[in-house]
Scaffold this active site. Structure first.
Site, PDB file in Angstrom:
ATOM      1  N   LYS A 262       0.858  -1.179  -0.145  1.00 22.72           N
ATOM      2  CA  LYS A 262      -0.117   0.026  -0.028  1.00 22.72           C
ATOM      3  C   LYS A 262       0.748   1.311   0.010  1.00 22.72           C
ATOM      4  CE  LYS A 262      -4.133  -1.956  -0.043  1.00 22.72           C
ATOM      5  NZ  LYS A 262      -3.936  -3.472  -0.009  1.00 22.72           N
TER       6      LYS A 262
HETATM    7  C1  LIG Z   1      -5.532  -4.187   0.658  1.00 21.07           C
HETATM    8  C2  LIG Z   1      -6.704  -4.013   0.818  1.00 21.07           C
HETATM    9  C3  LIG Z   1      -7.415  -4.444   1.777  1.00 21.07           C
HETATM   10  C4  LIG Z   1      -7.129  -5.541   2.983  1.00 21.07           C
HETATM   11  O1  LIG Z   1      -5.891  -4.848   3.499  1.00 21.07           O
HETATM   12  P1  LIG Z   1      -4.749  -6.009   4.027  1.00 21.07           P
HETATM   13  O2  LIG Z   1      -4.120  -5.250   5.114  1.00 21.07           O
HETATM   14  O3  LIG Z   1      -4.208  -6.770   3.009  1.00 21.07           O
HETATM   15  O4  LIG Z   1      -5.627  -6.864   4.834  1.00 21.07           O
HETATM   16  C5  LIG Z   1      -8.769  -4.231   1.883  1.00 21.07           C
HETATM   17  N1  LIG Z   1      -9.480  -3.497   0.722  1.00 21.07           N
HETATM   18  C6  LIG Z   1      -8.747  -3.105  -0.363  1.00 21.07           C
HETATM   19  C7  LIG Z   1      -9.390  -2.151  -1.412  1.00 21.07           C
HETATM   20  C8  LIG Z   1      -7.392  -3.198  -0.324  1.00 21.07           C
HETATM   21  O5  LIG Z   1      -6.869  -3.032  -1.495  1.00 21.07           O
END
Ligand SMILES: *Cc1c(COP(=O)(O)O)cnc(C)c1O
Length: 397
Positions: free
Chosen positions: A186
């Site tokens: 992210k």
């Molecule tokens: C990455 C992501 C998540 C979940 O996040 P994690 O930390 O990997 O559990 C949820 N929604 C979206 C749109 C994402 O891109």
């Protein structure tokens, strides 16, 4: 998008602070921790940056969504409206509390179509969960007015669009609750981690307790704390929070790099008449984590995606055929393949997605390509990439 590209001295320094005390847990051990409270500090930093009263850190973005839903009192048999184009975490987080994921079409914003949302509302609907995919947002104004009309909660999944805004407000802060992910890919990362933000004190208190076994966090003796309600363990560790504390300070720097790189690529491919761009709702500003564009039809989009990959332009995605992000490949959801039995309400109420008509989503997602905007590119690299993309697209259509 990925903050890991710029992992450096600040992150190491924050982690070293934690290693020096040896207190890797966010709660308790007051005497040993030498004044280090990384998770708490990151929550304060998030509240400030996201202009909200409360933030709750948790172990992932997926758990942030579950904790947000649980904090608002959502449970078995409640229906949560979510988009056909998202990440599997959306329905996982809903199923985790026994609630029912109701899939709804996306439009040319590549996020929830407000009209389709309104059509999907039943007397069991409790929440509308827009997912701000690939750096841009849903039409939050339209969704908010639907939520007000039917007395529903608006829960924003801003995991892929941190730093974007709508009506001048940071994404995640516009609805009743907002969620972020700080997983490794992210825009800013903790390694693993997530957060819930809200202006409502009750949700914060619930999230605080729920994410730590229902502990009320009163007093200094964890063993003596009471449990006002059932909870679970969705805690983040101090080590992960420390990484995030360094990264959040760099968020605005990351966003400006994304915007600069995005502009160079966009200006280049804008010259191709057949290419159109994803619609950003009025009042919105993207986080520029991805460049999203449409080709005239599905076949052309597939061929362009192939050509980009073969031509060495990496990190461009054709979501229509993707296993994780689009409803067409979610057979495990459609067939409810779980290890054990799911709550009865899920069997009774889950729509039969093998018979659903999501051709309106297919129309847009089938023509869309998203290219990740990286932070580590030099200006020369971005310019070369822009030229390469332009000639590969032109040579294919
Ligand atoms: C990455 C992501 C998540 C979940 O996040 P994690 O930390 O990997 O559990 C949820 N929604 C979206 C749109 C994402 O891109």
């Amino acid at each position: 998008m990925p903050g890991f590209e710029l992992f450096g001295e600040q992150e190491k320094k924050q982690v070293q602070d934690v290693l020096d005390t040896g207190v890797l847990m966010r709660y308790g051990f007051d005497g040993m921790r030498n004044g280090q409270w990384k998770a708490l500090e990151l929550e304060k930093a998030l509240e400030k940056r996201m202009e909200v009263k409360h933030a709750q850190l948790v172990s992932s973005g997926t758990s942030a969504l579950t904790v947000a839903l649980a904090s608002a009192g959502i449970g078995a048999g409640d229906e949560v409206i979510m988009p056909t184009f998202t990440f599997v975490a959306s329905f996982e987080s809903i199923l985790a509390i026994g609630a029912v994921p109701v899939l709804v079409d996306v439009d040319d914003t590549l996020t929830l179509n407000p009209e389709a949302v309104e059509n999907a509302i039943t007397e069991k609907t409790k929440v509308v969960m827009p997912v701000h995919m690939c750096g841009s947002m849903a039409d939050l104004k339209a969704l908010k007015s639907i939520c007000d009309k039917y007395n529903l909660l608006l829960l924003e999944d801003a995991c892929q669009a941190i730093g974007g805004t709508f009506d001048g407000k940071p994404l995640g802060s516009y609805g009743d609750l907002g969620c972020f992910s700080f997983d490794y890919v992210k825009t800013i990362t903790c390694g693993e981690g997530g957060a819930v933000i809200t202006n409502k004190e009750k949700y914060k208190i619930n999230a605080d307790h729920y994410s730590d076994h229902g502990h009320d966090h009163v007093g200094k003796d964890r063993g003596a704390e009471t449990h006002p309600f059932l909870g679970y363990n969705y805690r983040i560790s101090e080590l992960n929070a420390a990484v995030g504390l360094a990264q959040i300070e760099r968020l605005d720097e990351f966003l400006s790099i994304q915007k600069k790189n995005y502009r160079i690529l966009r200006e280049a491919i804008e010259t191709i008449p057949e290419v159109t761009f994803r619609r950003v709702p009025e009042g919105g500003e993207e986080s520029y984590a991805f460049l999203n564009f449409f080709l005239p039809d599905e076949n052309t989009a597939k061929r362009v995606h192939q050509a980009l990959g073969n031509g060495g332009v990496d990190a461009c995605f054709y979501w229509y055929d993707n296993n994780w992000h689009y409803y067409r490949k979610w057979e495990h959801l459609t067939n409810l393949k779980s290890l054990g039995k799911l709550p009865q309400a899920v069997y009774n109420q889950l729509p039969d997605y093998s018979k659903s008509d999501f051709s309106k989503s297919d129309h847009w997602v089938g023509r869309a390509i998203s290219c990740l905007i990286k932070l580590g590119w030099s200006e020369t690299e971005v310019k070369e990439r822009a030229e390469k993309m332009t000639s590969l697209i032109q040579g294919t259509i």
